[in-house]
Design a protein around this motif. Structure first.
Motif, mmCIF file in Angstrom:
data_model
loop_
_atom_site.group_PDB
_atom_site.id
_atom_site.type_symbol
_atom_site.label_atom_id
_atom_site.label_comp_id
_atom_site.label_asym_id
_atom_site.label_seq_id
_atom_site.Cartn_x
_atom_site.Cartn_y
_atom_site.Cartn_z
ATOM 1 N N MET B 1 0.854 -1.197 0.000
ATOM 2 C CA MET B 1 0.000 0.000 0.000
ATOM 3 C C MET B 1 0.888 1.245 0.000
ATOM 4 S SD MET B 1 -3.127 0.764 2.657
ATOM 5 C CE MET B 1 -3.316 -0.990 2.997
ATOM 6 N N THR B 2 0.536 2.208 -0.777
ATOM 7 C CA THR B 2 1.303 3.457 -0.806
ATOM 8 C C THR B 2 0.412 4.595 -0.308
ATOM 9 O OG1 THR B 2 0.685 3.873 -3.097
ATOM 10 C CG2 THR B 2 2.730 2.697 -2.736
ATOM 11 N N THR B 3 0.988 5.771 -0.193
ATOM 12 C CA THR B 3 0.301 6.912 0.405
ATOM 13 C C THR B 3 0.404 8.094 -0.549
ATOM 14 O OG1 THR B 3 0.935 6.065 2.555
ATOM 15 C CG2 THR B 3 0.215 8.339 2.477
ATOM 16 N N TYR B 4 -0.695 8.829 -0.708
ATOM 17 C CA TYR B 4 -0.669 9.940 -1.654
ATOM 18 C C TYR B 4 -0.499 11.296 -0.968
ATOM 19 C CZ TYR B 4 -5.624 10.881 -0.549
ATOM 20 O OH TYR B 4 -6.798 11.179 0.096
ATOM 21 N N THR B 5 -0.327 11.303 0.339
ATOM 22 C CA THR B 5 -0.311 12.583 1.055
ATOM 23 C C THR B 5 1.058 13.261 1.082
ATOM 24 O OG1 THR B 5 -0.363 11.169 2.998
ATOM 25 C CG2 THR B 5 -2.355 12.369 2.481
ATOM 26 N N ASN B 25 1.566 7.786 -7.891
ATOM 27 C CA ASN B 25 0.935 6.756 -7.072
ATOM 28 C C ASN B 25 0.709 5.444 -7.820
ATOM 29 O OD1 ASN B 25 -0.817 9.581 -6.113
ATOM 30 N ND2 ASN B 25 0.512 8.532 -4.666
ATOM 31 N N VAL B 26 0.345 5.532 -9.078
ATOM 32 C CA VAL B 26 0.133 4.327 -9.901
ATOM 33 C C VAL B 26 0.803 4.597 -11.246
ATOM 34 C CG1 VAL B 26 -1.535 2.697 -10.828
ATOM 35 C CG2 VAL B 26 -2.155 4.060 -8.819
ATOM 36 N N ASP B 30 2.674 -0.755 -13.016
ATOM 37 C CA ASP B 30 1.794 -1.482 -12.097
ATOM 38 C C ASP B 30 0.772 -2.355 -12.840
ATOM 39 O OD1 ASP B 30 2.882 -0.523 -9.644
ATOM 40 O OD2 ASP B 30 1.778 1.351 -9.866
ATOM 41 N N MET B 36 -1.198 7.727 -12.661
ATOM 42 C CA MET B 36 -2.041 8.412 -11.684
ATOM 43 C C MET B 36 -1.167 8.904 -10.542
ATOM 44 S SD MET B 36 -5.491 6.793 -10.052
ATOM 45 C CE MET B 36 -6.731 7.827 -9.266
ATOM 46 N N THR B 38 -0.425 12.508 -7.593
ATOM 47 C CA THR B 38 -0.914 13.682 -6.891
ATOM 48 C C THR B 38 0.068 14.818 -7.160
ATOM 49 O OG1 THR B 38 -1.615 12.123 -5.215
ATOM 50 C CG2 THR B 38 -1.862 14.423 -4.693
ATOM 51 N N PHE B 59 -9.035 15.386 -9.826
ATOM 52 C CA PHE B 59 -9.840 15.511 -8.600
ATOM 53 C C PHE B 59 -9.086 16.499 -7.698
ATOM 54 C CE2 PHE B 59 -13.048 11.978 -7.888
ATOM 55 C CZ PHE B 59 -13.068 11.520 -9.193
ATOM 56 N N VAL B 60 -9.653 17.666 -7.464
ATOM 57 C CA VAL B 60 -8.974 18.654 -6.615
ATOM 58 C C VAL B 60 -9.181 18.252 -5.154
ATOM 59 C CG1 VAL B 60 -8.749 21.080 -5.987
ATOM 60 C CG2 VAL B 60 -9.394 20.451 -8.334
ATOM 61 N N ILE B 61 -8.076 18.029 -4.428
ATOM 62 C CA ILE B 61 -8.188 17.543 -3.053
ATOM 63 C C ILE B 61 -7.769 18.579 -2.015
ATOM 64 C CG2 ILE B 61 -8.062 15.110 -3.660
ATOM 65 C CD1 ILE B 61 -5.104 15.125 -2.839
ATOM 66 N N ILE B 104 -5.384 15.141 -7.619
ATOM 67 C CA ILE B 104 -5.081 13.840 -8.198
ATOM 68 C C ILE B 104 -5.224 14.011 -9.709
ATOM 69 C CG2 ILE B 104 -5.882 11.447 -8.393
ATOM 70 C CD1 ILE B 104 -7.038 11.780 -5.515
ATOM 71 N N LEU B 106 -5.192 11.807 -13.386
ATOM 72 C CA LEU B 106 -5.275 10.458 -13.969
ATOM 73 C C LEU B 106 -5.191 10.551 -15.477
ATOM 74 C CD1 LEU B 106 -6.158 7.395 -13.990
ATOM 75 C CD2 LEU B 106 -8.478 8.272 -14.175
#
Lengths: 129, 129
Positions: B1-5, B25-26, B30, B36, B38, B59-61, B104, B106
Protein backbone atom coordinates in the motif's frame (compact mmCIF):
# COMPACT_ATOMS: atom_id res chain seq x y z
CA UNK A 1 -17.38 20.45 -14.02
CA UNK A 2 -18.81 18.09 -11.40
CA UNK A 3 -18.15 17.71 -7.69
CA UNK A 4 -17.19 14.59 -5.77
CA UNK A 5 -17.99 15.81 -2.27
CA UNK A 6 -21.69 14.89 -2.29
CA UNK A 7 -22.62 11.47 -0.90
CA UNK A 8 -24.64 10.56 -4.00
CA UNK A 9 -27.27 7.83 -4.02
CA UNK A 10 -27.76 4.62 -2.05
CA UNK A 11 -25.61 1.74 -3.30
CA UNK A 12 -27.44 -1.39 -4.51
CA UNK A 13 -28.26 -3.49 -1.44
CA UNK A 14 -27.56 -6.72 -3.33
CA UNK A 15 -23.81 -6.02 -3.30
CA UNK A 16 -23.28 -4.24 0.03
CA UNK A 17 -23.90 -4.69 3.76
CA UNK A 18 -25.00 -1.62 5.73
CA UNK A 19 -25.42 1.95 4.51
CA UNK A 20 -23.29 2.86 1.50
CA UNK A 21 -23.50 5.89 -0.82
CA UNK A 22 -22.20 6.08 -4.39
CA UNK A 23 -21.42 9.29 -6.30
CA UNK A 24 -20.40 8.42 -9.87
CA UNK A 25 -17.99 11.08 -11.13
CA UNK A 26 -16.74 9.66 -14.46
CA UNK A 27 -18.74 7.02 -16.31
CA UNK A 28 -17.84 5.03 -19.42
CA UNK A 29 -20.22 7.31 -21.38
CA UNK A 30 -17.77 10.18 -20.77
CA UNK A 31 -15.40 8.45 -23.19
CA UNK A 32 -12.32 7.84 -21.01
CA UNK A 33 -12.70 4.02 -20.79
CA UNK A 34 -12.89 4.19 -16.99
CA UNK A 35 -15.50 4.08 -14.25
CA UNK A 36 -14.65 6.41 -11.36
CA UNK A 37 -16.64 7.50 -8.34
CA UNK A 38 -16.61 8.28 -4.67
CA UNK A 39 -18.04 5.74 -2.24
CA UNK A 40 -18.99 6.48 1.35
CA UNK A 41 -19.39 3.62 3.84
CA UNK A 42 -21.06 4.37 7.16
CA UNK A 43 -19.51 2.57 10.18
CA UNK A 44 -19.64 -1.27 9.78
CA UNK A 45 -20.79 -0.99 6.13
CA UNK A 46 -18.85 -2.88 3.44
CA UNK A 47 -18.92 -4.34 -0.03
CA UNK A 48 -19.63 -7.99 -0.68
CA UNK A 49 -16.63 -10.10 -1.66
CA UNK A 50 -15.95 -9.40 -5.35
CA UNK A 51 -13.41 -9.41 -8.19
CA UNK A 52 -12.43 -7.14 -11.10
CA UNK A 53 -10.61 -8.60 -14.10
CA UNK A 54 -8.93 -5.20 -14.75
CA UNK A 55 -8.15 -4.59 -11.06
CA UNK A 56 -9.17 -1.50 -9.10
CA UNK A 57 -7.49 1.54 -7.51
CA UNK A 58 -8.74 3.11 -4.26
CA UNK A 59 -7.70 6.52 -2.84
CA UNK A 60 -8.98 6.84 0.74
CA UNK A 61 -10.06 10.47 1.22
CA UNK A 62 -11.77 10.36 4.61
CA UNK A 63 -11.96 8.20 7.71
CA UNK A 64 -10.74 4.72 8.62
CA UNK A 65 -11.69 1.48 6.96
CA UNK A 66 -10.76 -2.11 6.24
CA UNK A 67 -9.51 -3.90 3.14
CA UNK A 68 -9.12 -7.65 2.84
CA UNK A 69 -7.97 -10.04 0.14
CA UNK A 70 -9.20 -13.64 0.38
CA UNK A 71 -7.06 -15.80 2.72
CA UNK A 72 -5.14 -12.78 4.04
CA UNK A 73 -5.67 -10.72 7.22
CA UNK A 74 -7.75 -7.55 7.19
CA UNK A 75 -5.68 -4.39 6.61
CA UNK A 76 -6.52 -1.08 8.23
CA UNK A 77 -6.79 1.69 5.62
CA UNK A 78 -7.10 5.41 6.24
CA UNK A 79 -7.10 8.82 4.62
CA UNK A 80 -4.03 9.12 2.40
CA UNK A 81 -3.74 5.44 1.46
CA UNK A 82 -3.66 4.22 -2.14
CA UNK A 83 -4.77 0.59 -2.55
CA UNK A 84 -3.88 -1.22 -5.77
CA UNK A 85 -6.22 -4.20 -5.94
CA UNK A 86 -4.74 -6.95 -8.11
CA UNK A 87 -6.68 -8.25 -11.09
CA UNK A 88 -9.08 -11.16 -10.34
CA UNK A 89 -8.25 -11.24 -6.58
CA UNK A 90 -11.30 -11.84 -4.38
CA UNK A 91 -11.53 -8.93 -1.89
CA UNK A 92 -13.78 -6.53 0.00
CA UNK A 93 -13.50 -3.00 1.40
CA UNK A 94 -15.53 -0.97 3.82
CA UNK A 95 -15.67 1.22 6.90
CA UNK A 96 -14.21 0.31 10.27
CA UNK A 97 -16.45 -0.45 13.25
CA UNK A 98 -16.47 3.11 14.60
CA UNK A 99 -15.60 5.45 11.70
CA UNK A 100 -17.06 6.06 8.28
CA UNK A 101 -14.71 5.60 5.33
CA UNK A 102 -14.78 7.37 2.00
CA UNK A 103 -12.71 6.47 -1.03
CA UNK A 104 -12.36 7.31 -4.66
CA UNK A 105 -12.67 4.05 -6.64
CA UNK A 106 -11.35 3.65 -10.17
CA UNK A 107 -11.96 0.81 -12.59
CA UNK A 108 -9.35 1.13 -15.36
CA UNK A 109 -9.58 -0.45 -18.82
CA UNK A 110 -13.35 -0.58 -18.45
CA UNK A 111 -13.96 -2.08 -21.88
CA UNK A 112 -12.04 -5.19 -20.79
CA UNK A 113 -13.28 -5.32 -17.17
CA UNK A 114 -15.66 -7.84 -15.74
CA UNK A 115 -16.68 -7.26 -12.11
CA UNK A 116 -18.11 -10.31 -10.36
CA UNK A 117 -20.08 -9.92 -7.14
CA UNK A 118 -19.91 -12.75 -4.60
CA UNK A 119 -21.34 -13.40 -1.13
CA UNK A 120 -21.64 -10.80 1.67
CA UNK A 121 -18.80 -10.52 4.21
CA UNK A 122 -20.04 -12.40 7.27
CA UNK A 123 -19.95 -10.64 10.64
CA UNK A 124 -17.38 -13.07 12.07
CA UNK A 125 -15.04 -12.32 9.15
CA UNK A 126 -15.68 -8.56 9.47
CA UNK A 127 -14.98 -8.76 13.22
CA UNK A 128 -11.74 -10.73 12.80
CA UNK A 129 -9.31 -7.78 12.81
CA UNK B 1 0.00 0.00 0.00
CA UNK B 2 1.30 3.46 -0.81
CA UNK B 3 0.30 6.91 0.40
CA UNK B 4 -0.67 9.94 -1.65
CA UNK B 5 -0.31 12.58 1.06
CA UNK B 6 3.42 13.23 0.60
CA UNK B 7 4.42 16.03 -1.76
CA UNK B 8 6.82 13.79 -3.71
CA UNK B 9 9.62 15.15 -5.87
CA UNK B 10 10.11 18.37 -7.86
CA UNK B 11 8.28 18.40 -11.19
CA UNK B 12 10.44 18.82 -14.32
CA UNK B 13 11.08 22.55 -14.78
CA UNK B 14 10.79 22.24 -18.57
CA UNK B 15 7.01 21.71 -18.31
CA UNK B 16 6.02 23.87 -15.33
CA UNK B 17 6.28 27.45 -14.05
CA UNK B 18 6.94 27.92 -10.33
CA UNK B 19 7.27 25.28 -7.63
CA UNK B 20 5.41 22.04 -8.34
CA UNK B 21 5.66 18.64 -6.63
CA UNK B 22 4.73 15.27 -8.14
CA UNK B 23 3.94 12.09 -6.19
CA UNK B 24 3.37 9.22 -8.63
CA UNK B 25 0.93 6.76 -7.07
CA UNK B 26 0.13 4.33 -9.90
CA UNK B 27 2.49 3.97 -12.87
CA UNK B 28 2.05 2.02 -16.09
CA UNK B 29 4.46 -0.60 -14.66
CA UNK B 30 1.79 -1.48 -12.10
CA UNK B 31 -0.20 -3.04 -14.94
CA UNK B 32 -3.44 -1.01 -14.85
CA UNK B 33 -2.84 0.90 -18.11
CA UNK B 34 -3.05 4.24 -16.29
CA UNK B 35 -0.73 6.91 -14.93
CA UNK B 36 -2.04 8.41 -11.68
CA UNK B 37 -0.45 10.74 -9.19
CA UNK B 38 -0.91 13.68 -6.89
CA UNK B 39 0.41 17.07 -7.95
CA UNK B 40 0.93 20.03 -5.61
CA UNK B 41 1.24 23.54 -7.03
CA UNK B 42 2.50 26.29 -4.76
CA UNK B 43 0.77 29.69 -5.23
CA UNK B 44 1.19 31.04 -8.82
CA UNK B 45 2.70 27.72 -10.04
CA UNK B 46 1.18 26.03 -13.09
CA UNK B 47 1.73 23.56 -15.91
CA UNK B 48 2.72 24.65 -19.38
CA UNK B 49 0.00 24.52 -21.99
CA UNK B 50 -0.35 20.86 -23.05
CA UNK B 51 -2.57 18.17 -24.58
CA UNK B 52 -3.39 14.49 -23.91
CA UNK B 53 -4.77 12.34 -26.71
CA UNK B 54 -6.60 10.14 -24.14
CA UNK B 55 -7.80 13.12 -22.07
CA UNK B 56 -7.21 13.56 -18.34
CA UNK B 57 -9.22 13.54 -15.11
CA UNK B 58 -8.43 15.83 -12.14
CA UNK B 59 -9.84 15.51 -8.60
CA UNK B 60 -8.97 18.65 -6.61
CA UNK B 61 -8.19 17.54 -3.05
CA UNK B 62 -6.84 20.74 -1.50
CA UNK B 63 -6.85 24.47 -2.07
CA UNK B 64 -7.93 26.75 -4.89
CA UNK B 65 -6.60 26.76 -8.43
CA UNK B 66 -7.19 27.67 -12.05
CA UNK B 67 -8.00 25.61 -15.13
CA UNK B 68 -8.11 26.97 -18.65
CA UNK B 69 -8.81 25.54 -22.08
CA UNK B 70 -7.36 27.42 -25.08
CA UNK B 71 -9.60 30.33 -26.20
CA UNK B 72 -11.84 30.04 -23.13
CA UNK B 73 -11.78 32.02 -19.86
CA UNK B 74 -9.91 30.73 -16.81
CA UNK B 75 -12.12 28.67 -14.47
CA UNK B 76 -11.68 28.71 -10.71
CA UNK B 77 -11.34 25.16 -9.33
CA UNK B 78 -11.33 24.09 -5.72
CA UNK B 79 -11.38 21.12 -3.36
CA UNK B 80 -14.22 18.79 -4.38
CA UNK B 81 -14.15 19.58 -8.10
CA UNK B 82 -13.78 16.89 -10.78
CA UNK B 83 -12.41 18.21 -14.08
CA UNK B 84 -12.82 16.09 -17.19
CA UNK B 85 -10.28 17.40 -19.69
CA UNK B 86 -11.34 16.58 -23.25
CA UNK B 87 -9.02 14.61 -25.50
CA UNK B 88 -6.53 16.73 -27.52
CA UNK B 89 -7.74 20.07 -26.06
CA UNK B 90 -4.90 22.51 -25.31
CA UNK B 91 -5.12 23.46 -21.61
CA UNK B 92 -3.24 24.25 -18.41
CA UNK B 93 -3.90 23.91 -14.66
CA UNK B 94 -2.28 25.30 -11.58
CA UNK B 95 -2.61 27.08 -8.26
CA UNK B 96 -4.35 30.42 -7.77
CA UNK B 97 -2.40 33.55 -6.93
CA UNK B 98 -2.75 33.19 -3.15
CA UNK B 99 -3.46 29.50 -2.40
CA UNK B 100 -1.69 26.27 -3.19
CA UNK B 101 -3.69 23.69 -5.13
CA UNK B 102 -3.39 19.93 -4.98
CA UNK B 103 -5.07 17.49 -7.32
CA UNK B 104 -5.08 13.84 -8.20
CA UNK B 105 -4.36 13.53 -11.93
CA UNK B 106 -5.28 10.46 -13.97
CA UNK B 107 -4.22 9.60 -17.50
CA UNK B 108 -6.54 6.81 -18.69
CA UNK B 109 -5.83 4.42 -21.59
CA UNK B 110 -2.14 5.07 -21.13
CA UNK B 111 -1.07 2.71 -23.92
CA UNK B 112 -2.90 4.94 -26.42
CA UNK B 113 -2.05 8.31 -24.84
CA UNK B 114 0.34 10.87 -26.22
CA UNK B 115 0.95 13.92 -24.03
CA UNK B 116 2.37 16.92 -25.83
CA UNK B 117 3.98 19.76 -23.87
CA UNK B 118 3.72 23.28 -25.32
CA UNK B 119 4.84 26.76 -24.23
CA UNK B 120 4.66 28.14 -20.66
CA UNK B 121 1.56 30.10 -19.60
CA UNK B 122 2.57 33.74 -19.83
CA UNK B 123 2.02 35.97 -16.78
CA UNK B 124 -0.52 38.14 -18.62
CA UNK B 125 -2.59 35.05 -19.47
CA UNK B 126 -2.24 33.73 -15.90
CA UNK B 127 -3.30 37.11 -14.52
CA UNK B 128 -6.35 37.40 -16.81
CA UNK B 129 -8.95 35.96 -14.40
Amino acid sequence: MTTYTEKGTAAPAAYFTGTVWVNMNVTPDDGYNINMGTITFEPKARTNWHTHTSGQILFVIEGIGYYQEKDKPIQLIQKGDVIKIPKTVVHWHGASHDSLMRHIALLPDFDKDKTEWLEPVRDDDYNSL
